[in-house]
Design an enzyme around this catalytic site. Structure first.
Site, PDB file in Angstrom:
ATOM      1  N   GLY A  12       0.785  -1.231   0.000  1.00  0.00           N
ATOM      2  CA  GLY A  12       0.000   0.000   0.000  1.00  0.00           C
ATOM      3  C   GLY A  12       0.815   1.278   0.000  1.00  0.00           C
ATOM      4  O   GLY A  12       0.348   2.307   0.492  1.00  0.00           O
ATOM      5  N   ASN A  14       1.530   2.962  -2.653  1.00  0.00           N
ATOM      6  CA  ASN A  14       0.810   3.881  -3.552  1.00  0.00           C
ATOM      7  C   ASN A  14      -0.396   4.477  -2.847  1.00  0.00           C
ATOM      8  O   ASN A  14      -0.692   5.665  -3.015  1.00  0.00           O
ATOM      9  CB  ASN A  14       0.396   3.156  -4.837  1.00  0.00           C
ATOM     10  CG  ASN A  14       1.530   3.106  -5.841  1.00  0.00           C
ATOM     11  OD1 ASN A  14       1.841   4.092  -6.506  1.00  0.00           O
ATOM     12  ND2 ASN A  14       2.186   1.955  -5.922  1.00  0.00           N
ATOM     13  N   MET A  90      -4.351  -7.557  -6.514  1.00  0.00           N
ATOM     14  CA  MET A  90      -3.840  -8.697  -7.277  1.00  0.00           C
ATOM     15  C   MET A  90      -4.948  -9.590  -7.830  1.00  0.00           C
ATOM     16  O   MET A  90      -4.867 -10.810  -7.759  1.00  0.00           O
ATOM     17  CB  MET A  90      -2.870  -9.516  -6.398  1.00  0.00           C
ATOM     18  CG  MET A  90      -1.699  -8.724  -5.869  1.00  0.00           C
ATOM     19  SD  MET A  90      -0.746  -7.919  -7.175  1.00  0.00           S
ATOM     20  CE  MET A  90       0.114  -9.342  -7.818  1.00  0.00           C
ATOM     21  N   ARG A  91      -5.985  -8.965  -8.366  1.00  0.00           N
ATOM     22  CA  ARG A  91      -7.071  -9.751  -8.958  1.00  0.00           C
ATOM     23  C   ARG A  91      -7.489  -9.092 -10.272  1.00  0.00           C
ATOM     24  O   ARG A  91      -7.538  -7.857 -10.345  1.00  0.00           O
ATOM     25  CB  ARG A  91      -8.289  -9.779  -8.025  1.00  0.00           C
ATOM     26  CG  ARG A  91      -8.034 -10.397  -6.684  1.00  0.00           C
ATOM     27  CD  ARG A  91      -9.265 -10.276  -5.808  1.00  0.00           C
ATOM     28  NE  ARG A  91     -10.399 -10.982  -6.357  1.00  0.00           N
ATOM     29  CZ  ARG A  91     -10.673 -12.263  -6.125  1.00  0.00           C
ATOM     30  NH1 ARG A  91      -9.901 -12.965  -5.330  1.00  0.00           N
ATOM     31  NH2 ARG A  91     -11.730 -12.836  -6.660  1.00  0.00           N
ATOM     32  N   ASN A 107      -5.617   1.901 -12.947  1.00  0.00           N
ATOM     33  CA  ASN A 107      -4.619   0.987 -12.388  1.00  0.00           C
ATOM     34  C   ASN A 107      -3.242   1.601 -12.598  1.00  0.00           C
ATOM     35  O   ASN A 107      -3.041   2.388 -13.527  1.00  0.00           O
ATOM     36  CB  ASN A 107      -4.692  -0.369 -13.100  1.00  0.00           C
ATOM     37  CG  ASN A 107      -3.712  -1.376 -12.534  1.00  0.00           C
ATOM     38  OD1 ASN A 107      -3.517  -1.459 -11.311  1.00  0.00           O
ATOM     39  ND2 ASN A 107      -3.064  -2.135 -13.403  1.00  0.00           N
ATOM     40  N   HIS A 109       0.733   0.415 -13.249  1.00  0.00           N
ATOM     41  CA  HIS A 109       1.507  -0.764 -13.633  1.00  0.00           C
ATOM     42  C   HIS A 109       2.985  -0.389 -13.733  1.00  0.00           C
ATOM     43  O   HIS A 109       3.318   0.654 -14.300  1.00  0.00           O
ATOM     44  CB  HIS A 109       0.993  -1.306 -14.977  1.00  0.00           C
ATOM     45  CG  HIS A 109       1.705  -2.544 -15.383  1.00  0.00           C
ATOM     46  ND1 HIS A 109       1.426  -3.779 -14.824  1.00  0.00           N
ATOM     47  CD2 HIS A 109       2.725  -2.749 -16.251  1.00  0.00           C
ATOM     48  CE1 HIS A 109       2.231  -4.680 -15.353  1.00  0.00           C
ATOM     49  NE2 HIS A 109       3.030  -4.083 -16.223  1.00  0.00           N
TER      50      HIS A 109
HETATM   51  C1  GRF Z   1       3.145  -1.337  -7.665  1.00  0.00           C
HETATM   52  O1  GRF Z   1       4.433  -1.605  -8.131  1.00  0.00           O
HETATM   53  C2  GRF Z   1       2.177  -1.237  -8.813  1.00  0.00           C
HETATM   54  O2  GRF Z   1       2.767  -0.837  -9.996  1.00  0.00           O
HETATM   55  C3  GRF Z   1       1.656  -2.631  -8.958  1.00  0.00           C
HETATM   56  O3  GRF Z   1       1.608  -3.145  -7.657  1.00  0.00           O
HETATM   57  C4  GRF Z   1       2.578  -2.486  -6.846  1.00  0.00           C
HETATM   58  C5  GRF Z   1       1.880  -2.019  -5.604  1.00  0.00           C
HETATM   59  O4  GRF Z   1       2.788  -1.526  -4.652  1.00  0.00           O
HETATM   60  N1  GRF Z   1       0.369  -2.629  -9.629  1.00  0.00           N
HETATM   61  P1  GRF Z   1       2.272  -0.901  -3.292  1.00  0.00           P
HETATM   62  O5  GRF Z   1       1.420  -1.955  -2.597  1.00  0.00           O
HETATM   63  O6  GRF Z   1       1.478   0.320  -3.629  1.00  0.00           O
HETATM   64  O7  GRF Z   1       3.501  -0.592  -2.536  1.00  0.00           O
END
Ligand code: GRF
Length: 201
Positions: A12, A14, A90-91, A107, A109
């Site tokens: 988390g 992000n 992750m889904r 999203n 990526h």
């Molecule tokens: C990130 O690298 C994002 O690009 C991918 O999942 C990761 C999530 O990281 N979709 P965090 O849980 O926000 O640290």
């Protein structure tokens, strides 16, 4: 004020960047809900610490993918959510979920799409030997990392990099890019024409 939900399965970071940007007034919206499919997700603790409503929704409590997605959609509707931000969720969302929030799901990526979609975008790029990779914020459609691209930021790969050091720099880039894209959405500055996402002045 737009109401944002963040869906996250893991650390988390992000989510944290989005919450911090919102607190600083850099996002014209509020994070109204955080949902995780993992009970122990740090994302839930981060939301809790900042007093943001957070829910663990266990996929095993539902009959299958569609039923689970339907339950999340109902929760999002109950909380009057305008934008769903996937942040390490992750889904793969079912068509039912995607069609309930058309061009309202984003999203992030960790590669420059359409290169290296799917799992382990950083590892894929590193082992391929590219000299430049980065991150992409895109709208979610029914494919895997295929929706219209909103913003991208390039990250150079340096000779001394390992997957971990490259990942760290991409993460730092994500933490700038995602709040920016979310703010553009909240200020109604994004317009999608076909595959192209325009930023309106
Ligand atoms: C990130 O690298 C994002 O690009 C991918 O999942 C990761 C999530 O990281 N979709 P965090 O849980 O926000 O640290």
């Amino acid at each position: 004020m737009k109401r944002i939900a963040v869906l996250a399965s893991g650390r988390g970071t992000n989510l944290e960047a989005i919450l911090e940007a919102a607190e600083r007034g850099e996002i014209a919206g509020e994070v109204a809900l955080v949902v995780s499919d993992q009970k122990e997700a740090q994302a839930l603790q981060r939301a809790e610490r900042r007093g943001v409503k957070n829910l663990f929704m266990d996929p095993r409590d539902y009959g299958g993918r569609e039923q689970y997605d339907q339950a999340i959609v109902e929760q999002l509707q109950e909380d009057r959510i305008d934008l769903v931000a996937l942040a390490g969720f992750m889904r793969l969302l079912s068509p039912l979920f995607v069609s309930a929030f058309p061009m309202q799901i984003m999203n992030i990526h960790p590669s420059l799409l359409p290169a290296f979609p799917g799992l382990d975008g950083v590892e894929q790029a590193f082992h391929y030997g590219v000299k430049v990779t980065g991150c992409t914020v895109h709208f979610v459609d029914e494919g895997l990392d295929t929706g219209p691209i909103i913003l991208q930021e390039a990250v150079p790969v340096i000779q001394e990099d390992t997957v971990e050091t490259l990942h760290q720099r991409i993460h730092a880039s994500e933490h700038r890019l995602y709040p920016t894209a979310i703010d553009l959405f909240c200020r109604e500055k994004l317009k999608v024409e076909g595959r192209r996402c325009m930023i309106i002045d």
